[in-house]
Enzyme design. Structure first.
Site, mmCIF file in Angstrom:
data_model
loop_
_atom_site.group_PDB
_atom_site.id
_atom_site.type_symbol
_atom_site.label_atom_id
_atom_site.label_comp_id
_atom_site.label_asym_id
_atom_site.label_seq_id
_atom_site.Cartn_x
_atom_site.Cartn_y
_atom_site.Cartn_z
ATOM 1 N N GLU A 1 -7.996 -11.916 9.845
ATOM 2 C CA GLU A 1 -8.634 -10.617 9.598
ATOM 3 C C GLU A 1 -9.362 -10.671 8.251
ATOM 4 O OE1 GLU A 1 -5.856 -7.384 9.282
ATOM 5 O OE2 GLU A 1 -7.426 -5.880 9.467
ATOM 6 N N ASP B 1 -7.391 -2.262 17.683
ATOM 7 C CA ASP B 1 -6.083 -1.990 17.068
ATOM 8 C C ASP B 1 -5.556 -0.655 17.583
ATOM 9 O OD1 ASP B 1 -3.881 -1.806 15.437
ATOM 10 O OD2 ASP B 1 -4.970 -2.082 13.541
ATOM 11 N N ASN C 1 0.812 -1.219 0.000
ATOM 12 C CA ASN C 1 0.000 0.000 0.000
ATOM 13 C C ASN C 1 0.851 1.278 0.000
ATOM 14 O OD1 ASN C 1 -2.411 1.321 -0.038
ATOM 15 N ND2 ASN C 1 -3.000 0.828 2.064
ATOM 16 N N GLU D 1 1.870 -6.977 11.440
ATOM 17 C CA GLU D 1 1.405 -6.669 10.088
ATOM 18 C C GLU D 1 2.414 -5.874 9.271
ATOM 19 O OE1 GLU D 1 -2.227 -4.510 11.126
ATOM 20 O OE2 GLU D 1 -1.327 -2.715 10.263
ATOM 21 N N HIS E 1 -2.730 -10.800 8.967
ATOM 22 C CA HIS E 1 -3.180 -9.504 8.461
ATOM 23 C C HIS E 1 -4.020 -9.741 7.205
ATOM 24 C CE1 HIS E 1 -1.793 -5.313 6.869
ATOM 25 N NE2 HIS E 1 -2.786 -5.163 7.706
ATOM 26 N N ASP F 1 -6.204 -3.866 1.513
ATOM 27 C CA ASP F 1 -5.030 -3.542 0.701
ATOM 28 C C ASP F 1 -4.163 -4.778 0.416
ATOM 29 O OD1 ASP F 1 -4.677 -1.971 3.554
ATOM 30 O OD2 ASP F 1 -2.834 -3.033 3.057
ATOM 31 N N HIS G 1 -2.621 0.425 16.690
ATOM 32 C CA HIS G 1 -1.941 0.930 15.484
ATOM 33 C C HIS G 1 -0.645 1.665 15.805
ATOM 34 C CE1 HIS G 1 -2.161 2.038 11.096
ATOM 35 N NE2 HIS G 1 -2.692 0.829 11.096
ATOM 36 N N TYR H 1 -7.499 6.797 13.067
ATOM 37 C CA TYR H 1 -7.224 5.549 12.381
ATOM 38 C C TYR H 1 -8.401 4.569 12.542
ATOM 39 C CZ TYR H 1 -6.154 0.801 11.791
ATOM 40 O OH TYR H 1 -6.276 -0.491 11.403
ATOM 41 N N HIS I 1 -14.500 -5.581 10.848
ATOM 42 C CA HIS I 1 -14.105 -4.257 11.326
ATOM 43 C C HIS I 1 -15.311 -3.354 11.546
ATOM 44 C CE1 HIS I 1 -9.675 -4.052 10.126
ATOM 45 N NE2 HIS I 1 -10.034 -5.313 10.227
ATOM 46 N N TRP J 1 1.818 6.563 12.474
ATOM 47 C CA TRP J 1 0.418 6.549 12.039
ATOM 48 C C TRP J 1 -0.220 5.219 12.382
ATOM 49 C CZ3 TRP J 1 -2.295 3.640 8.293
ATOM 50 C CH2 TRP J 1 -3.668 4.028 8.191
ATOM 51 N N ARG K 1 1.003 -11.586 13.441
ATOM 52 C CA ARG K 1 0.124 -11.075 12.378
ATOM 53 C C ARG K 1 0.838 -10.838 11.046
ATOM 54 N NH1 ARG K 1 -4.264 -8.936 12.042
ATOM 55 N NH2 ARG K 1 -3.716 -6.837 11.379
ATOM 56 N N ARG L 1 -13.730 -6.223 15.532
ATOM 57 C CA ARG L 1 -12.783 -5.192 15.960
ATOM 58 C C ARG L 1 -13.528 -3.879 16.070
ATOM 59 N NH1 ARG L 1 -7.763 -2.698 12.452
ATOM 60 N NH2 ARG L 1 -9.320 -1.139 11.954
ATOM 61 N N GLU M 1 -3.946 -4.829 19.467
ATOM 62 C CA GLU M 1 -3.044 -5.013 18.322
ATOM 63 C C GLU M 1 -2.032 -3.882 18.260
ATOM 64 O OE1 GLU M 1 -5.277 -5.740 14.781
ATOM 65 O OE2 GLU M 1 -3.764 -4.768 13.538
HETATM 66 O O1 KDG Z 1 -2.082 -0.354 4.563
HETATM 67 C C1 KDG Z 1 -2.219 -0.192 5.932
HETATM 68 C C2 KDG Z 1 -3.308 -1.089 6.455
HETATM 69 O O2 KDG Z 1 -3.053 -2.408 6.025
HETATM 70 C C3 KDG Z 1 -3.392 -1.088 7.960
HETATM 71 O O3 KDG Z 1 -3.608 0.207 8.422
HETATM 72 C C4 KDG Z 1 -4.536 -1.976 8.369
HETATM 73 O O4 KDG Z 1 -3.857 -1.886 10.674
HETATM 74 C C5 KDG Z 1 -4.459 -2.432 9.788
HETATM 75 C C6 KDG Z 1 -5.175 -3.649 10.107
HETATM 76 O O5 KDG Z 1 -5.127 -4.056 11.254
HETATM 77 O O6 KDG Z 1 -5.798 -4.210 9.215
HETATM 78 MG MG MG Z 2 -3.550 -3.273 12.318
#
Ligand code: KDG
Ligand code: MG
Length: 402
Positions: A339, A210, A38, A262, A312, A316, A212, A160, A123, A402, A283, A148, A236
């Site tokens: 996921e 998550d 991505n 991931e 994961h 994407d 993140h 996010y 999600h 991020w 993951r 989630r 996560e």
């Molecule tokens: O491209 C970034 C995403 O794959 C990511 O932000 C997704 O954190 C993610 C998840 O848990 O699926």
């Molecule tokens: Mg994630």
């Protein structure tokens, strides 16, 4: 002997950007691999076209392990998302070919079924709590057993994990969108809203969250401790995982299970996390960490330490990745959860077949190989559309994870 005759790399945006590898043998058998990274799609496409395709032509497609070693060790340069995604695409395509040649679905070549179907999590999200509650109810009605939950932090624009419309797409702008971040506001809000989710919907489903990569280890420890009685399935990516040792501190403070991997691309990136039992779920994804061959190696290591898989699987990664992941999930003993996000209708027109969803589970395809077909002609109608993931900035203007 059959040899690899042709290597095609397709870059198209049916619903979103995907890079797809197709290997064709001298016997006319084709295999598909997902090479999507991505926001960095063209780097992998060029790596494959310019540096990998010329090495593949003439090779024996049956020698999957040897091709993996050749591409990994032969590059001299180790690991990294571009290299590991490119190797993964080749590896997945060769497993697809092996399955088609054998007339067997890939999971049979991995040792056969360990389970009837694969538990997935969906999600649920919303820009506020009311929207999140509606979404959780929708997922429950659709049969999901694991959900989630993500919502916007009040006062912070563009958090996010919050979907706009039916398809989740964080890479939505031609240049990276900048989103504000406040750890203080998140830490004050997230445990409270997750508690409200449990109060409203009870404990008869798996609840995931998550983080993140947003917290420091001690902040993550506080978060994990505060949500302990909510019995999350996992928190996560509580902190960035380059420093694997840092998870020891989180572990010392909380029994909330931890999932990581991931953004990691090899067994060496998760070695300490696994062997020192600093996480509960690994993951790594089939398409970013070296394909079926390498993912299986990671999960086999994890099995020795009672760490389970949690592949994961966002949108994407293409349906080729999802199919490959579900073949692995079906076969391994230490599967945890998969996921799963809904793909855009255009994506499903271009990539046909693969795993199917019913009652909160994914069911592996019984077709030989992976069970996915790619419609090259239709894909041409969806040209590549450059998009970037957002960037996070703290309220003082400095860059955050991020
Ligand atoms: O491209 C970034 C995403 O794959 C990511 O932000 C997704 O954190 C993610 C998840 O848990 O699926
Ligand atoms: Mg994630």
């Amino acid at each position: 002997m059959s040899t690899i005759e042709k290597v095609d790399v397709f870059v198209a945006a049916p619903g979103r950007n995907y890079v797809t590898l197709r290997i064709t043998t001298s016997d006319g058998v084709t295999g598909l691999g997902d090479a999507t990274l991505n926001g960095r799609e063209l780097a992998v496409a060029a790596y494959l076209r310019d540096h990998v395709a010329p090495l593949l032509v003439g090779r024996d497609p049956a020698r999957i392990e040897d091709t993996w070693q050749y591409l990994y060790r032969g590059a001299y340069w180790r690991r990294g998302p571009v290299t590991m995604t490119a190797i993964a695409a080749v590896d997945i395509a060769l497993w697809d070919i092996k399955g088609k040649v054998a007339g067997l679905p890939v999971y049979q070549l991995l040792g056969g079924r360990s389970r009837d179907a694969v538990l997935v999590y969906g999600h649920a999200s919303g820009s506020d709590l009311a929207e999140l509650f509606d979404d959780i109810a929708r997922f429950k009605d659709a049969g999901y057993q694991a959900i989630r939950a993500q919502t916007g932090v009040p006062g912070l624009a563009g958090s996010y994990g919050v979907r706009k419309g039916l398809i989740y797409e964080p890479a939505a702008t031609a240049l990276p969108e900048e989103q504000p971040w406040s750890t203080e506001q998140y830490l004050n809000f997230a445990p409270r809203y997750l508690r409200e989710v449990r109060e409203r919907f009870g404990f008869d489903f798996h609840l995931l969250h998550d983080v993140h990569h947003r917290l420091t280890p001690i902040e993550a420890a506080r978060f994990g401790k505060e949500v302990e009685e909510l019995h999350l399935f996992w928190m996560e990516d509580p902190t960035p995982a380059e420093n694997q040792e840092s998870f020891r501190l989180i572990r010392q403070h909380t029994t909330t299970p931890i999932a990581v991997g991931e953004v990691l691309t090899s067994i060496w990136d998760v070695q300490q996390l696994i062997t020192e039992q600093l996480i509960d779920y690994v993951r790594t994804s089939v398409s970013h960490s070296g394909g079926i061959t390498h993912l299986r190696r990671i999960f086999d290591l994890a099995a020795l330490y009672q760490v389970r898989s949690g592949s994961h699987g966002p949108t994407d990664l293409s349906p080729v990745s999802l199919a490959a992941a579900v073949h692995v999930d079906t076969a391994i003993p230490n599967f945890g959860i998969q996921e799963y996000m809904a793909f855009a209708p255009e994506t499903l027109e271009v990539f046909r077949g693969g795993a199917s969803f019913a009652d909160g589970m994914l069911h592996v395809s019984e077709e030989p190989g992976l069970g996915v077909e790619y419609d090259e002609r239709l894909a041409e109608r969806f040209p590549y559309d450059p998009k970037y993931l957002p960037v996070a900035r703290r309220l003082d203007g400095s860059v955050h994870d991020w």
